[in-house]
Scaffold this motif. Structure first.
Motif, short mmCIF file in Angstrom:
data_model
loop_
_atom_site.label_atom_id
_atom_site.label_comp_id
_atom_site.label_asym_id
_atom_site.label_seq_id
_atom_site.Cartn_x
_atom_site.Cartn_y
_atom_site.Cartn_z
N TYR A 63 0.85 -1.11 0.03
CA TYR A 63 0.08 0.03 0.02
C TYR A 63 0.83 1.33 0.15
CZ TYR A 63 -3.90 -2.91 1.27
OH TYR A 63 -4.85 -3.79 1.28
N THR A 64 2.19 1.16 -0.04
CA THR A 64 3.04 2.21 -0.11
C THR A 64 3.51 2.88 -1.59
OG1 THR A 64 4.12 1.20 1.67
CG2 THR A 64 5.12 3.10 0.44
N PRO A 65 3.28 4.09 -1.71
CA PRO A 65 3.33 4.98 -2.68
C PRO A 65 4.75 5.02 -3.08
CG PRO A 65 1.65 6.20 -1.75
CD PRO A 65 2.32 5.21 -0.76
N PHE A 66 5.44 4.60 -4.23
CA PHE A 66 6.77 4.46 -4.44
C PHE A 66 7.08 5.55 -5.79
CE2 PHE A 66 5.39 0.77 -6.87
CZ PHE A 66 5.88 0.98 -8.04
N HIS A 67 6.13 5.98 -6.49
CA HIS A 67 6.50 7.04 -7.45
C HIS A 67 5.25 7.78 -7.73
CE1 HIS A 67 7.20 8.30 -11.59
NE2 HIS A 67 8.53 8.32 -11.17
N ILE A 68 5.26 9.17 -7.82
CA ILE A 68 4.27 9.91 -8.16
C ILE A 68 4.56 10.95 -9.19
CG2 ILE A 68 2.82 11.67 -7.30
CD1 ILE A 68 2.88 10.57 -4.51
N LYS A 69 3.83 10.89 -10.14
CA LYS A 69 4.23 11.78 -11.44
C LYS A 69 2.93 12.63 -12.17
CE LYS A 69 6.35 11.50 -16.16
NZ LYS A 69 7.68 12.40 -15.80
N VAL A 70 3.16 13.78 -12.02
CA VAL A 70 2.34 14.58 -12.54
C VAL A 70 2.18 14.51 -14.28
CG1 VAL A 70 1.34 17.06 -13.10
CG2 VAL A 70 2.29 16.50 -10.71
N ILE A 71 0.81 14.30 -14.80
CA ILE A 71 0.81 13.79 -16.08
C ILE A 71 0.07 14.80 -16.96
CG2 ILE A 71 1.04 11.30 -15.54
CD1 ILE A 71 -1.87 10.85 -15.85
N ASN A 72 0.09 15.07 -18.25
CA ASN A 72 -0.62 15.76 -18.99
C ASN A 72 -1.83 15.39 -19.24
OD1 ASN A 72 1.79 17.23 -19.36
ND2 ASN A 72 2.19 16.04 -21.38
N VAL A 73 -2.89 16.54 -19.02
CA VAL A 73 -4.31 15.93 -19.13
C VAL A 73 -4.55 15.61 -20.61
CG1 VAL A 73 -6.71 17.13 -19.07
CG2 VAL A 73 -4.91 17.80 -17.40
N GLY A 74 -5.50 14.59 -20.82
CA GLY A 74 -5.76 13.98 -22.03
C GLY A 74 -4.73 13.15 -22.60
N VAL A 75 -3.53 12.59 -21.90
CA VAL A 75 -2.80 11.44 -22.46
C VAL A 75 -3.17 10.40 -21.60
CG1 VAL A 75 -0.21 10.99 -22.58
CG2 VAL A 75 -0.95 13.29 -23.11
N ARG A 76 -3.07 9.22 -22.33
CA ARG A 76 -3.28 7.87 -21.64
C ARG A 76 -2.18 7.67 -20.46
NH1 ARG A 76 -6.54 3.62 -24.21
NH2 ARG A 76 -5.33 2.24 -23.20
N ASP A 77 -2.95 7.02 -19.13
CA ASP A 77 -1.80 6.78 -18.41
C ASP A 77 -0.87 5.49 -18.81
OD1 ASP A 77 -3.74 7.89 -16.68
OD2 ASP A 77 -4.26 6.19 -15.74
N ALA A 78 -1.12 5.02 -20.08
CA ALA A 78 0.06 4.08 -20.35
C ALA A 78 1.30 4.82 -20.85
CB ALA A 78 -0.50 3.17 -21.81
N ASN B 122 -7.27 -3.09 -6.20
CA ASN B 122 -8.07 -2.61 -5.09
C ASN B 122 -7.19 -1.84 -4.24
OD1 ASN B 122 -10.26 -3.70 -6.13
ND2 ASN B 122 -10.61 -5.39 -5.01
N LYS B 123 -5.97 -2.35 -4.09
CA LYS B 123 -4.92 -1.69 -3.16
C LYS B 123 -4.83 -0.14 -3.24
CE LYS B 123 -2.62 -5.88 -1.69
NZ LYS B 123 -1.19 -6.41 -1.61
N GLY B 124 -4.60 0.22 -4.68
CA GLY B 124 -4.48 1.51 -5.18
C GLY B 124 -5.88 2.15 -4.74
N GLU B 125 -6.80 1.63 -5.19
CA GLU B 125 -8.28 2.24 -4.75
C GLU B 125 -8.40 2.62 -3.48
OE1 GLU B 125 -10.82 -0.29 -6.87
OE2 GLU B 125 -9.93 0.06 -8.70
N ALA B 126 -8.10 1.61 -2.61
CA ALA B 126 -8.18 1.71 -1.21
C ALA B 126 -7.39 2.71 -0.60
CB ALA B 126 -7.77 0.27 -0.48
N ARG B 127 -6.01 3.02 -0.91
CA ARG B 127 -5.30 4.13 -0.67
C ARG B 127 -6.01 5.60 -1.08
NH1 ARG B 127 -2.42 7.79 -3.30
NH2 ARG B 127 -1.10 8.94 -2.28
N GLN B 128 -6.66 5.50 -2.29
CA GLN B 128 -7.17 6.82 -2.68
C GLN B 128 -8.41 7.04 -1.93
OE1 GLN B 128 -7.54 5.81 -7.00
NE2 GLN B 128 -7.40 8.13 -7.08
N ALA B 129 -9.36 6.11 -1.31
CA ALA B 129 -10.38 6.22 -0.53
C ALA B 129 -9.98 6.63 1.05
CB ALA B 129 -11.24 4.75 -0.41
N ALA B 130 -8.76 6.16 1.39
CA ALA B 130 -8.09 6.56 2.79
C ALA B 130 -7.76 7.83 2.92
CB ALA B 130 -7.11 5.61 2.96
#
Length: 220
Positions: A48-63, A211-219
């Protein structure tokens, strides 16, 4: 194991300005600007630990940015398998995940509408005929294999970022040899993955990981 999830952060910028009113001396005017919903792609470990966070461009796929978090994080984690949702995959990403040594298990929406790709005649698979989308162009992969390996090596060694390459090859004309060969390789990997998806254990693991990623967001 790791997974990605889209997240949003809010930034507020405050700018205080002094404005002189006509004949009334000076008065202070406060101007506040809010910039909301900065899209971020968050990579979360199976603890459940975030290890990388990146601001991304709007309209660009997460891929476009998925591989950046797996390759360029500064943690001690050794990522072997990665889960994502539909926006986190393309055939190019499937190919690069394989070349760079990651097991890739996206949860693909409308998977039943996706087609399988084969290396020989569809006549050899009469019962799967309705599921077959075409034949892999092996000659294209062979003729561009050296360039594919050079590309993967450049990404792995940090000569270029993965997101830059994914974005560029995604915008190349369809007749571009390298982009086409990488897509054909990705079709092979996606076909193998789709067949493996019949394994209930893989489906459970992918769902649990996301679900772990979604649970982190919900918390939050």
């Amino acid at each position: 194991m790791s997974e990605t999830c889209s997240d949003y952060q809010t930034a507020r910028l405050r700018d205080r300005k002094t404005k002189r009113s006509e004949g009334l001396g000076t008065s202070k005017k406060k101007k506040e600007v809010e910039i909301d919903l900065l899209p971020c792609l968050v990579h979360v470990s199976d603890q459940y630990t975030p290890f990388h966070i990146k601001v991304i461009n709007v309209g660009v796929r997460d891929a476009t940015y998925v591989l950046d978090g797996l390759l360029y994080h500064e943690s001690d984690l050794r990522i072997e398998e990665h889960y994502t949702d539909t926006s986190g995959f393309t055939d190019h990403v499937f190919a690069l995940m394989h070349l760079l040594g990651f097991r890739f298990a996206p949860r693909i929406r409308d998977l039943h509408d996706k087609k399988l790709y084969i290396t020989d005649s569809s006549d050899n698979y009469p019962t799967l005929e309705a599921l077959i989308g075409g034949k892999i162009n092996l000659n294209c992969i062979r003729s561009n294999w050296d360039d594919i390996l050079r590309l993967a090596t450049s990404i792995q060694q940090g000569v270029v970022t993965a997101s830059l390459i994914v974005r560029k090859i995604g915008s190349y004309p369809r007749q571009n040899g390298l982009a086409l060969a990488l897509r054909e390789l990705g079709k092979i990997e996606r076909t193998i993955f789709m067949l493996n998806w019949f394994d209930p254990a893989l489906r459970r693991n992918a769902t649990a990981g996301l679900n772990k990623g979604e649970a982190r967001q919900a918390a939050k």
